[in-house]
Design a protein around this motif. Structure first.
Motif, PDB file in Angstrom:
ATOM      1  N   GLN A  30       9.194   5.478  16.076  1.00 42.00           N
ATOM      2  CA  GLN A  30       8.028   5.640  15.208  1.00 42.00           C
ATOM      3  C   GLN A  30       8.316   5.217  13.778  1.00 42.00           C
ATOM      4  O   GLN A  30       9.365   5.533  13.213  1.00 42.00           O
ATOM      5  N   TYR A  31       7.380   4.482  13.218  1.00 40.21           N
ATOM      6  CA  TYR A  31       7.286   4.263  11.766  1.00 40.21           C
ATOM      7  C   TYR A  31       5.802   4.282  11.450  1.00 40.21           C
ATOM      8  O   TYR A  31       5.053   3.384  11.849  1.00 40.21           O
ATOM      9  N   GLN A  32       5.355   5.307  10.717  1.00 38.17           N
ATOM     10  CA  GLN A  32       3.923   5.508  10.555  1.00 38.17           C
ATOM     11  C   GLN A  32       3.581   6.071   9.179  1.00 38.17           C
ATOM     12  O   GLN A  32       3.762   7.255   8.909  1.00 38.17           O
ATOM     13  N   PRO A  33       3.084   5.225   8.268  1.00 42.15           N
ATOM     14  CA  PRO A  33       2.606   5.727   6.960  1.00 42.15           C
ATOM     15  C   PRO A  33       1.228   6.368   7.123  1.00 42.15           C
ATOM     16  O   PRO A  33       0.396   5.895   7.897  1.00 42.15           O
ATOM     17  N   LEU A  34       0.992   7.432   6.362  1.00 39.55           N
ATOM     18  CA  LEU A  34      -0.262   8.167   6.499  1.00 39.55           C
ATOM     19  C   LEU A  34      -0.807   8.607   5.150  1.00 39.55           C
ATOM     20  O   LEU A  34      -0.053   8.990   4.259  1.00 39.55           O
ATOM     21  N   ASN A  35      -2.130   8.551   5.031  1.00 35.59           N
ATOM     22  CA  ASN A  35      -2.839   9.255   3.971  1.00 35.59           C
ATOM     23  C   ASN A  35      -3.312  10.568   4.571  1.00 35.59           C
ATOM     24  O   ASN A  35      -4.024  10.577   5.570  1.00 35.59           O
ATOM     25  N   GLN A  36      -2.924  11.692   3.960  1.00 37.66           N
ATOM     26  CA  GLN A  36      -3.290  12.988   4.512  1.00 37.66           C
ATOM     27  C   GLN A  36      -4.072  13.857   3.529  1.00 37.66           C
ATOM     28  O   GLN A  36      -4.146  15.080   3.704  1.00 37.66           O
ATOM     29  N   ASP A  37      -4.668  13.202   2.499  1.00 40.83           N
ATOM     30  CA  ASP A  37      -5.490  13.970   1.563  1.00 40.83           C
ATOM     31  C   ASP A  37      -6.907  13.430   1.437  1.00 40.83           C
ATOM     32  O   ASP A  37      -7.766  14.074   0.851  1.00 40.83           O
ATOM     33  N   GLY A  38      -7.183  12.231   1.941  1.00 39.19           N
ATOM     34  CA  GLY A  38      -8.531  11.679   1.892  1.00 39.19           C
ATOM     35  C   GLY A  38      -8.972  11.200   0.536  1.00 39.19           C
ATOM     36  O   GLY A  38     -10.170  11.002   0.309  1.00 39.19           O
ATOM     37  N   THR A  39      -8.009  10.962  -0.402  1.00 38.89           N
ATOM     38  CA  THR A  39      -8.362  10.496  -1.742  1.00 38.89           C
ATOM     39  C   THR A  39      -7.594   9.209  -2.050  1.00 38.89           C
ATOM     40  O   THR A  39      -6.718   8.789  -1.303  1.00 38.89           O
ATOM     41  N   ILE A  40      -7.901   8.620  -3.217  1.00 39.60           N
ATOM     42  CA  ILE A  40      -7.192   7.415  -3.651  1.00 39.60           C
ATOM     43  C   ILE A  40      -5.945   7.772  -4.459  1.00 39.60           C
ATOM     44  O   ILE A  40      -5.243   6.895  -4.935  1.00 39.60           O
ATOM     45  N   TYR A  41      -5.689   9.078  -4.597  1.00 35.06           N
ATOM     46  CA  TYR A  41      -4.526   9.541  -5.347  1.00 35.06           C
ATOM     47  C   TYR A  41      -3.449  10.030  -4.377  1.00 35.06           C
ATOM     48  O   TYR A  41      -3.596   9.899  -3.157  1.00 35.06           O
ATOM     49  N   GLN A  42      -2.371  10.578  -4.917  1.00 28.08           N
ATOM     50  CA  GLN A  42      -1.252  10.948  -4.072  1.00 28.08           C
ATOM     51  C   GLN A  42      -1.067  12.473  -4.077  1.00 28.08           C
ATOM     52  O   GLN A  42      -0.151  13.002  -4.693  1.00 28.08           O
ATOM     53  N   ASP A  43      -1.963  13.114  -3.348  1.00 30.96           N
ATOM     54  CA  ASP A  43      -1.827  14.555  -3.155  1.00 30.96           C
ATOM     55  C   ASP A  43      -0.969  14.846  -1.922  1.00 30.96           C
ATOM     56  O   ASP A  43      -0.235  15.835  -1.905  1.00 30.96           O
ATOM     57  N   ALA A  44      -1.091  14.020  -0.908  1.00 34.47           N
ATOM     58  CA  ALA A  44      -0.271  14.185   0.301  1.00 34.47           C
ATOM     59  C   ALA A  44      -0.183  12.846   1.015  1.00 34.47           C
ATOM     60  O   ALA A  44      -1.050  12.494   1.808  1.00 34.47           O
ATOM     61  N   GLN A  45       0.851  12.086   0.678  1.00 36.11           N
ATOM     62  CA  GLN A  45       1.130  10.810   1.320  1.00 36.11           C
ATOM     63  C   GLN A  45       2.457  10.943   2.076  1.00 36.11           C
ATOM     64  O   GLN A  45       3.436  11.450   1.534  1.00 36.11           O
ATOM     65  N   THR A  46       2.484  10.503   3.314  1.00 44.57           N
ATOM     66  CA  THR A  46       3.714  10.637   4.098  1.00 44.57           C
ATOM     67  C   THR A  46       4.043   9.349   4.832  1.00 44.57           C
ATOM     68  O   THR A  46       3.159   8.544   5.143  1.00 44.57           O
ATOM     69  N   ILE A  47       5.327   9.187   5.085  1.00 48.75           N
ATOM     70  CA  ILE A  47       5.812   8.172   6.013  1.00 48.75           C
ATOM     71  C   ILE A  47       6.626   8.907   7.065  1.00 48.75           C
ATOM     72  O   ILE A  47       7.656   9.518   6.759  1.00 48.75           O
ATOM     73  N   ASN A  48       6.160   8.854   8.292  1.00 50.37           N
ATOM     74  CA  ASN A  48       6.816   9.555   9.390  1.00 50.37           C
ATOM     75  C   ASN A  48       7.618   8.573  10.219  1.00 50.37           C
ATOM     76  O   ASN A  48       7.098   7.539  10.658  1.00 50.37           O
TER      77      ASN A  48
END
Length: 775
Positions: free
Chosen positions: A347-365
């Motif tokens: 697995q290599y999977q970048p994700l937006n997990q906050d629904g905004t254009i800012y970085q409240d919860a950005q992850t790379i799994n």
């Protein structure tokens, strides 16, 4: 066990049974054919690891041919909710795969290592993790969905049931076929196969599928941006070798590569995790409109370790499976079967997990899953009538996952400046089992069956939250708690009488259990059977691979036990033009595993797996296949599953509030589900026939999280699909529409760090499918 009057009444008359969609399956008389008989043909399944007609198996089973899946637009495992009453598919957005439940039995853990309660199989080869099933709908003979605990024959982690994909096998003559679908969002879904003999003893079949599409999500903040593009490839090679009349060997190589874009959730509201507020940008971000395509995402995700590398949302997920099945006839109606497999997922999977254009919860799994499986079993007949199976198996799961979180705009960033956190978790699991199952006719009308399995599992876990290498998190912990952390080191906190330290959590979980099944089938008339069974299954203890600020978040949830009671009937009426099946069930749960929360004085609510001591599910299902006139097939189904937490269960909710959950239903469970499919086919001429069809699917309301709070509730919804086409010889052309009324719905609504987010279902889609078969 607390059995109510309603439970007894439900068990007396209700039911669940067989849904076989119309289409061109192997059994021609089981499919819709204009101008032909209205009788419903027999369907053969392998629910008990041997071939049986579906109406003679004393359990609730759904089966559909591969061609029927294509015709009804079932392109993924999640689409099976259109065919299977009681099946649910919840999207966590974390691993990229839905989490399945049957009859209220579901496990909602978004980590890569999560073991499901509904297991999937490819030709009886276990796929222990749901994400590994993404390519399973390729070139199928049929799919079988088994309901209720399947532990005696299929092992742990099948308390809800099992989904077994039966791949189309090599043929003795040359055959070929293709299905090409083109639809909205420039979607091309094309698959094809070649099959035939290689030599007098070796036959081969190769199948390939690709899905390519433009992004279907549109930014409502930055016009012109799209997300959700598809780039998916899957393939399978099957070899069937019969060197002698007594030996048959089937070898399979399969896999998929997924370079699709991860989709973004929709921003639903602001709710800070910690007492200090998040940035004003997050607090004032506009809520997404009630439109499935509307979403917002930051232009990139920051990579580790120094948060200075911008990456897009393209996945690089890969899966490979190799299996060999050998069946040897020992004589005397006894067969020795060996089933060997090895599979690996990367697995290599970048994700937006906050629904905004800012970085409240950005992850790379990132991570990997590796499974080695071996089963040996003997099977045979009892006096030429009954059947028995005894066997042993071994499974080793090697799991590692890593998540890199960047959240400089979050409320936690005010506590830990420039927050950037890695988490790592590894599990080495070994499972050993021995099992036996038998079925014996007592009279010409009465058959009894019994099965038992002993399972032992050993899990070794290592995990911690880490400074991401820049030393900022380590420096903060050193200043705040005196933990002596170093850049890149573990920062998971452990509190004791001696103070607070940072630790790497090392844990071990050893468990064993005994699953069983006893039942009876009574043929009260030639085409009417009643059945009753009692079964007990287990889901193995579980560790969460998610990031853990405190070491208690890595405490395992012990194995859960499900004791199931089921009675039902299967019938074919009116000269076999109506198939009416039903069952009622009562499930008694002990130590159900569930995603809960614990309160942390610094960071608020922290996710943690917990066990619910006592709970239950009761309900019924009824389904029918009716052919009142030649060419017309009606397939109505309804399912009801009433789940409840019993006893006195108090736990924190996701807002870090202590709450008593007694009497609450399970998260992710829709109590009422219903579906009706209707298709009419007629002859234009001797060589051309047409058909039209409609599918109406209803999913009742549910909730995504414990607490039944308004912000995580999922409203009910109804989706309508339409199809029409013509067939001439080996060619079929079909036009179709899914969710034709463009109903806005969502499959999950959760709290993620400082935001409420939801995952919307697909909007209206439409297109054309061209199928060709050469035989």
């Amino acid at each position: 066990m607390k059995v109510t009057t309603a439970s007894i009444l439900a068990l007396a008359w209700a039911g669940a049974a067989t849904v076989v969609a119309p289409g061109r399956a192997a059994a021609a008389d089981a499919e819709t054919s204009a101008g032909s008989t209205t009788q419903i043909g027999e369907i053969v399944v392998t629910a008990q690891k041997r071939e049986q007609t579906i109406q003679t198996v004393g359990m609730s089973i759904q089966a559909a041919s591969g061609d029927a899946l294509v015709q009804r637009g079932v392109n993924s495992t999640g689409d099976l909710v259109k065919l299977v009453p009681g099946l649910t598919a919840s999207d966590t957005g974390y691993s990229g795969a839905p989490q399945f439940g049957i009859r209220g039995v579901i496990y909602l853990d978004p980590s890569l290592a999560a073991n499901p309660t509904v297991s999937t199989y490819n030709d009886q080869v276990p796929l222990p993790f749901s994400i590994e099933a993404l390519g399973s709908t390729l070139d199928l003979e049929r799919v079988e969905v088994l309901k209720g605990p399947q532990g005696t024959l299929f092992g742990d982690n099948a308390t809800g049931g099992g989904i077994n994909y039966i791949a189309a096998k090599p043929t003795k003559t040359f055959q070929a076929g293709t299905d090409v679908q083109y639809g909205r969002f420039n979607t091309l879904d094309a698959q094809g196969f070649l099959s035939g003999p290689v030599s007098s003893t070796l036959d081969a079949r190769i199948a390939v599928r690709t899905v390519q599409a433009n992004g279907w999500q549109k930014s409502y903040v930055t016009p012109g941006l799209t997300l959700g593009a598809r780039n998916f490839w899957t393939g399978r090679l099957t070899l069937n070798w019969t060197p002698t009349s007594r030996l048959r060997v089937v070898g399979t190589l399969s896999g998929f590569v997924d370079h699709s874009q991860s989709t973004a959730p929709q921003f639903e509201g602001y709710a800070p995790l910690s007492p200090v507020p998040a940035s004003a940008n997050i607090q004032n971000f506009p809520i997404a409109p009630a439109n499935a395509q509307a979403a917002a995402w930051s232009p990139c995700v920051n990579d580790a370790p120094f948060n200075n590398h911008c990456v897009g949302y393209r996945r690089n997920n890969r899966f490979y499976l190799a299996s060999i099945r050998a069946d040897y006839d020992l004589g005397g109606d006894i067969t020795l079967t060996s089933l060997t497999s090895y599979e690996r997922f990367l697995q290599y999977q970048p994700l937006n997990q906050d629904g905004t254009i800012y970085q409240d919860a950005q992850t790379i799994n990132t991570g990997h899953l590796g499974t080695t499986y071996q089963e040996f079993r003997l099977s045979g007949r009892i006096l030429g009538h009954g059947a028995w199976i005894v066997g042993v198996n071994y499974q080793n799961d090697d799991i590692a996952e890593k998540s890199n979180l960047t959240a400089p705009d979050s409320s936690a960033a005010h506590i830990i400046p420039a927050i950037g956190i890695n988490s790592t978790a590894a599990i080495d699991a070994h499972t050993y089992a021995v099992f036996a199952h038998g079925e014996l006719p007592v009279t010409s009308n009465l058959t009894v069956e019994a099965g038992i399995r002993y399972t032992r599992s050993n899990q070794d876990f290592v995990g911690c939250q880490r400074d991401n290498g820049n030393g900022i998190l380590a420096a903060f912990y050193n200043a705040a708690f005196g933990t002596h952390d170093v850049a890149g080191g573990c920062t998971t906190l452990h509190e004791s009488a001696a103070g607070i330290t940072s630790v790497q959590v090392v844990s071990k979980l050893d468990e064993d259990n005994v699953s069983f099944r006893v039942g009876a089938n009574w043929k009260v008339a030639r085409d009417v059977m009643l059945y009753a069974n009692i079964s007990q299954g287990y889901k193995a203890g579980a560790y969460s691979g998610l990031s853990a600020t405190s070491d208690f978040q890595y405490d395992p949830a012990v194995q859960e036990k499900l004791l199931a009671y089921e009675v039902g009937f299967k019938s074919e009426l009116f000269n076999r033009t109506l198939q009416l099946n039903g069952a009622g069930f009562y499930y008694d749960y002990t130590n159900k595993q569930i995603q809960g929360d614990e309160r942390d004085v610094i960071f608020g609510a922290l996710a943690k797996l917990v066990n619910v001591p006592k709970s239950h599910v009761e309900g019924f299902e009824v389904s029918a296949i009716w052919r009142p006139v030649a060419g017309l097939t009606l397939t109505p189904v309804v399912s009801y599953a009433h789940s409840r937490i019993d006893g006195n269960f108090t736990q924190y909710n996701y807002l870090a509030q202590l709450q008593n959950f007694t009497g609450e239903r399970f998260p992710g469970v829709a109590e009422l589900q219903a579906d009706v499919d209707a298709q009419y086919a007629w002859d234009f001429s001797d060589s051309v026939r047409g058909f039209v069809g409609v599918n109406v699917n209803y999913q009742g309301s549910s909730n995504s999280a414990l607490g039944d709070l308004p912000r995580t509730r999922l409203p009910s919804y109804t989706l309508v699909d339409l199809r029409a086409g013509i067939e001439k010889g080996p060619i079929r052309v079909q036009v179709w529409g899914k969710n034709v009324f463009n109903r806005y719905y969502y499959t999950a609504q959760i709290h993620s760090l400082d935001t409420y987010i939801r995952y919307a279902g697909m909007p209206a889609t439409y297109g054309v499918t061209i199928s060709y078969r050469y035989r």
